[in-house]
Design a protein around this motif. Structure first.
Motif, PDB file in Angstrom:
ATOM      1  N   GLY A 192      -0.441   7.805  13.132  1.00 41.03           N
ATOM      2  CA  GLY A 192      -0.898   6.442  13.378  1.00 41.03           C
ATOM      3  C   GLY A 192      -1.684   5.878  12.207  1.00 41.03           C
ATOM      4  N   LEU A 193      -2.587   6.684  11.662  1.00 45.03           N
ATOM      5  CA  LEU A 193      -3.389   6.241  10.527  1.00 45.03           C
ATOM      6  C   LEU A 193      -2.509   5.965   9.308  1.00 45.03           C
ATOM      7  CD1 LEU A 193      -6.168   5.796   9.180  1.00 45.03           C
ATOM      8  CD2 LEU A 193      -6.180   8.249   8.625  1.00 45.03           C
ATOM      9  N   THR A 194      -1.556   6.835   9.049  1.00 43.46           N
ATOM     10  CA  THR A 194      -0.706   6.669   7.871  1.00 43.46           C
ATOM     11  C   THR A 194       0.167   5.428   7.989  1.00 43.46           C
ATOM     12  OG1 THR A 194      -0.654   9.093   7.671  1.00 43.46           O
ATOM     13  CG2 THR A 194       0.913   7.843   6.337  1.00 43.46           C
ATOM     14  N   VAL A 195       0.745   5.208   9.166  1.00 41.13           N
ATOM     15  CA  VAL A 195       1.562   4.004   9.379  1.00 41.13           C
ATOM     16  C   VAL A 195       0.707   2.749   9.221  1.00 41.13           C
ATOM     17  CG1 VAL A 195       2.851   2.689  11.101  1.00 41.13           C
ATOM     18  CG2 VAL A 195       3.293   5.131  10.829  1.00 41.13           C
ATOM     19  N   ALA A 196      -0.495   2.757   9.808  1.00 44.03           N
ATOM     20  CA  ALA A 196      -1.383   1.589   9.740  1.00 44.03           C
ATOM     21  C   ALA A 196      -1.783   1.283   8.299  1.00 44.03           C
ATOM     22  CB  ALA A 196      -2.620   1.827  10.599  1.00 44.03           C
ATOM     23  N   LEU A 197      -2.121   2.315   7.541  1.00 44.74           N
ATOM     24  CA  LEU A 197      -2.527   2.104   6.154  1.00 44.74           C
ATOM     25  C   LEU A 197      -1.348   1.626   5.295  1.00 44.74           C
ATOM     26  CD1 LEU A 197      -4.897   5.161   5.540  1.00 44.74           C
ATOM     27  CD2 LEU A 197      -5.539   2.754   5.772  1.00 44.74           C
TER      28      LEU A 197
ATOM     29  N   ALA B 227       1.199  -5.431   3.559  1.00 46.24           N
ATOM     30  CA  ALA B 227       0.776  -6.796   3.863  1.00 46.24           C
ATOM     31  C   ALA B 227      -0.102  -7.369   2.754  1.00 46.24           C
ATOM     32  CB  ALA B 227       0.028  -6.815   5.189  1.00 46.24           C
ATOM     33  N   VAL B 228      -0.992  -6.546   2.216  1.00 48.45           N
ATOM     34  CA  VAL B 228      -1.854  -7.002   1.113  1.00 48.45           C
ATOM     35  C   VAL B 228      -1.004  -7.407  -0.089  1.00 48.45           C
ATOM     36  CG1 VAL B 228      -3.571  -6.246  -0.586  1.00 48.45           C
ATOM     37  CG2 VAL B 228      -3.893  -5.721   1.837  1.00 48.45           C
ATOM     38  N   MET B 229       0.024  -6.637  -0.375  1.00 48.71           N
ATOM     39  CA  MET B 229       0.912  -6.966  -1.488  1.00 48.71           C
ATOM     40  C   MET B 229       1.643  -8.280  -1.234  1.00 48.71           C
ATOM     41  SD  MET B 229       2.439  -3.148  -2.274  1.00 48.71           S
ATOM     42  CE  MET B 229       3.389  -3.598  -3.714  1.00 48.71           C
ATOM     43  N   ALA B 230       2.077  -8.489   0.000  1.00 49.32           N
ATOM     44  CA  ALA B 230       2.782  -9.729   0.340  1.00 49.32           C
ATOM     45  C   ALA B 230       1.857 -10.944   0.185  1.00 49.32           C
ATOM     46  CB  ALA B 230       3.325  -9.647   1.759  1.00 49.32           C
ATOM     47  N   VAL B 231       0.631 -10.819   0.678  1.00 43.51           N
ATOM     48  CA  VAL B 231      -0.332 -11.918   0.557  1.00 43.51           C
ATOM     49  C   VAL B 231      -0.682 -12.166  -0.909  1.00 43.51           C
ATOM     50  CG1 VAL B 231      -2.708 -12.622   1.093  1.00 43.51           C
ATOM     51  CG2 VAL B 231      -1.294 -11.549   2.863  1.00 43.51           C
TER      52      VAL B 231
ATOM     53  N   LEU C 172      -2.007  -3.502  -8.430  1.00 50.63           N
ATOM     54  CA  LEU C 172      -2.977  -2.462  -8.084  1.00 50.63           C
ATOM     55  C   LEU C 172      -2.591  -1.726  -6.809  1.00 50.63           C
ATOM     56  CD1 LEU C 172      -5.724  -1.446  -9.224  1.00 50.63           C
ATOM     57  CD2 LEU C 172      -6.839  -2.946  -7.564  1.00 50.63           C
ATOM     58  N   MET C 173      -1.887  -2.398  -5.910  1.00 50.81           N
ATOM     59  CA  MET C 173      -1.553  -1.801  -4.612  1.00 50.81           C
ATOM     60  C   MET C 173      -0.272  -0.974  -4.630  1.00 50.81           C
ATOM     61  SD  MET C 173      -3.955  -2.394  -2.555  1.00 50.81           S
ATOM     62  CE  MET C 173      -3.124  -1.763  -1.096  1.00 50.81           C
ATOM     63  N   ILE C 174       0.526  -1.073  -5.686  1.00 44.38           N
ATOM     64  CA  ILE C 174       1.797  -0.326  -5.705  1.00 44.38           C
ATOM     65  C   ILE C 174       1.575   1.185  -5.607  1.00 44.38           C
ATOM     66  CG2 ILE C 174       3.819   0.266  -7.100  1.00 44.38           C
ATOM     67  CD1 ILE C 174       3.875  -2.616  -8.090  1.00 44.38           C
ATOM     68  N   PRO C 175       0.697   1.797  -6.446  1.00 46.52           N
ATOM     69  CA  PRO C 175       0.523   3.257  -6.348  1.00 46.52           C
ATOM     70  C   PRO C 175       0.031   3.748  -4.982  1.00 46.52           C
ATOM     71  CG  PRO C 175      -0.309   2.453  -8.439  1.00 46.52           C
ATOM     72  CD  PRO C 175      -0.041   1.250  -7.603  1.00 46.52           C
ATOM     73  N   PRO C 176      -1.012   3.129  -4.379  1.00 51.40           N
ATOM     74  CA  PRO C 176      -1.411   3.631  -3.059  1.00 51.40           C
ATOM     75  C   PRO C 176      -0.342   3.431  -1.987  1.00 51.40           C
ATOM     76  CG  PRO C 176      -2.706   1.684  -3.651  1.00 51.40           C
ATOM     77  CD  PRO C 176      -1.977   2.112  -4.872  1.00 51.40           C
ATOM     78  N   ALA C 177       0.394   2.327  -2.056  1.00 50.74           N
ATOM     79  CA  ALA C 177       1.474   2.124  -1.086  1.00 50.74           C
ATOM     80  C   ALA C 177       2.548   3.192  -1.249  1.00 50.74           C
ATOM     81  CB  ALA C 177       2.083   0.727  -1.258  1.00 50.74           C
ATOM     82  N   ALA C 178       2.885   3.523  -2.503  1.00 52.79           N
ATOM     83  CA  ALA C 178       3.864   4.578  -2.750  1.00 52.79           C
ATOM     84  C   ALA C 178       3.338   5.924  -2.268  1.00 52.79           C
ATOM     85  CB  ALA C 178       4.202   4.642  -4.246  1.00 52.79           C
ATOM     86  N   GLY C 179       2.041   6.173  -2.483  1.00 52.15           N
ATOM     87  CA  GLY C 179       1.442   7.414  -2.005  1.00 52.15           C
ATOM     88  C   GLY C 179       1.490   7.526  -0.495  1.00 52.15           C
ATOM     89  N   LEU C 180       1.254   6.430   0.182  1.00 48.67           N
ATOM     90  CA  LEU C 180       1.310   6.441   1.651  1.00 48.67           C
ATOM     91  C   LEU C 180       2.743   6.634   2.143  1.00 48.67           C
ATOM     92  CD1 LEU C 180      -1.259   3.598   2.247  1.00 48.67           C
ATOM     93  CD2 LEU C 180      -1.509   5.951   3.058  1.00 48.67           C
ATOM     94  N   LEU C 181       3.714   6.115   1.389  1.00 47.30           N
ATOM     95  CA  LEU C 181       5.113   6.370   1.740  1.00 47.30           C
ATOM     96  C   LEU C 181       5.434   7.854   1.606  1.00 47.30           C
ATOM     97  CD1 LEU C 181       7.736   4.930   2.591  1.00 47.30           C
ATOM     98  CD2 LEU C 181       8.329   4.797   0.167  1.00 47.30           C
TER      99      LEU C 181
END
Length: 340
Positions: free
Chosen positions: A36-41, A47-51, A63-72
């Motif tokens: 749940g935490l991983t999906v939410a993050l 969403a932050v990238m889209a905004v 700045l958000m690409i690396p953490p988003a990729a890490g969460l994937l």
């Protein structure tokens, strides 16, 4: 360094495998929390990238690409544990959560589960290579190849292909078909096509929501970087100097698990993002252990901390290792091959 030189004295791989059964019981609440935490993050990062793109905040988007990729990558590791039946006590729960996450990771769960099971059953066996692993030739096999055959292998093992073009090809294109199991019946075809359909529907929905341009600007770099990180992890887990390969007659599954898989000791943040998959020697000894219990094993059995241990800096030295030298029982580089 020869493969056996760094092995701790007194470790019995088969006995360890029996001991590790005590860590295999998943905790339902903890598993639900982790997924749940991983999906939410991941959804939040997306969403932050889209905004950011909508309001022209390019620096936030980048700045958000690396953490988003890490969460994937972390989502893939949850899917990975589901494939081993390790994340939930209930088999159906593992399978359906794994299939759902597969839509996000562009990985058909049932196809990948079967391929990965072959990898675990044959890892380190020189006579059973080719399914679910990175192609690795012995020195003798490479020497026997034609000039064209050597070029193709060198191209495949080039870092730009191995960690750049290759991962994107595997996850975005090759994953759309049950490669390696094309003749195994309709079940895998149905599973793969169902996953493809779900991926297409989700992509269409997200493109309609944020715009096609924004969707591809977000999804493509996140998937490409996540795929490269995932392949790098898989590479380092088995392609290291002290790894373990044997012919079928000399191959022992427990020995191969313990000594043919590394302990990739990463900084704490990266251990979290990669769901402790760096504790890979323990994972191969007992694949039913949920990822959040792997640190407990290292705490309780400290002898395992130094088996196949690689730091982030040390792992960079694994990149040139491309050929298995059966004489020295270690991986060597093309440069070492030419010098021999």
């Amino acid at each position: 360094m020869a493969a056996d030189d760094s092995r701790p004295v007194g470790l019995d791989a088969s006995a360890l495998r029996r001991t590790l059964r005590a860590y295999q019981r998943p905790n339902m609440a903890r598993s639900l929390y982790e997924v749940g935490l991983t999906v939410a993050l991941f959804a939040t990062a997306w969403a932050v990238m889209a905004v950011a793109l909508r309001y022209g905040l390019v620096w936030v988007y980048l700045l958000m690409i690396p953490p988003a990729a890490g969460l994937l990558v972390r989502l893939f590791m949850v899917q990975h544990d589901c494939g081993h039946g390790a994340f939930f006590a209930n088999r159906s729960a593992n399978d359906w959560i794994g299939r759902a996450i597969g839509v996000l990771t562009l990985t058909d769960y049932d196809h990948w589960k079967r391929s990965h099971a072959v990898h675990h059953a044959t890892s380190g066996n020189l006579d059973h290579r080719g399914v679910g692993d990175i192609d690795t030739l012995t020195v003798a096999e490479y020497r026997a190849r034609s000039a064209w055959g050597r070029f193709r292998y060198r191209f495949y093992r080039h870092p730009a292909v191995m960690f750049g073009l290759g991962p994107a090809y595997v996850f975005i294109l090759q994953g759309r078909l049950p490669v390696g199991f094309m003749r195994k019946g309709r079940a895998l075809w149905l599973s793969t096509m169902t996953t493809n359909t779900a991926i297409a529907l989700l992509a269409a929905l997200m493109a309609w929501t944020v715009g096609a341009g924004a969707f591809f600007m977000i999804q493509l770099p996140v998937v490409a970087l996540g795929a490269s990180a995932g392949v790098w992890l898989f590479f380092v887990q088995h392609q290291f100097d002290r790894t373990h390969w044997r012919i079928d007659d000399d191959w022992d599954s427990s020995e191969a698990a313990l000594y043919g898989s590394s302990h990739y000791h990463l900084p704490a943040a990266l251990r979290w993002l990669t769901a402790n998959i760096g504790v890979h020697h323990v994972h191969h000894l007992s694949s039913r252990i949920p990822f959040y219990r792997l640190p407990d094993v290292l705490r309780d059995i400290p002898e395992l901390r130094d088996v196949g241990r690689l730091t982030l800096l040390q792992s960079l030295k694994c990149v040139p290792l491309t050929l298995w030298d059966e004489n020295s029982q270690r991986l060597i580089s093309f440069r070492e091959f030419r010098a021999a």
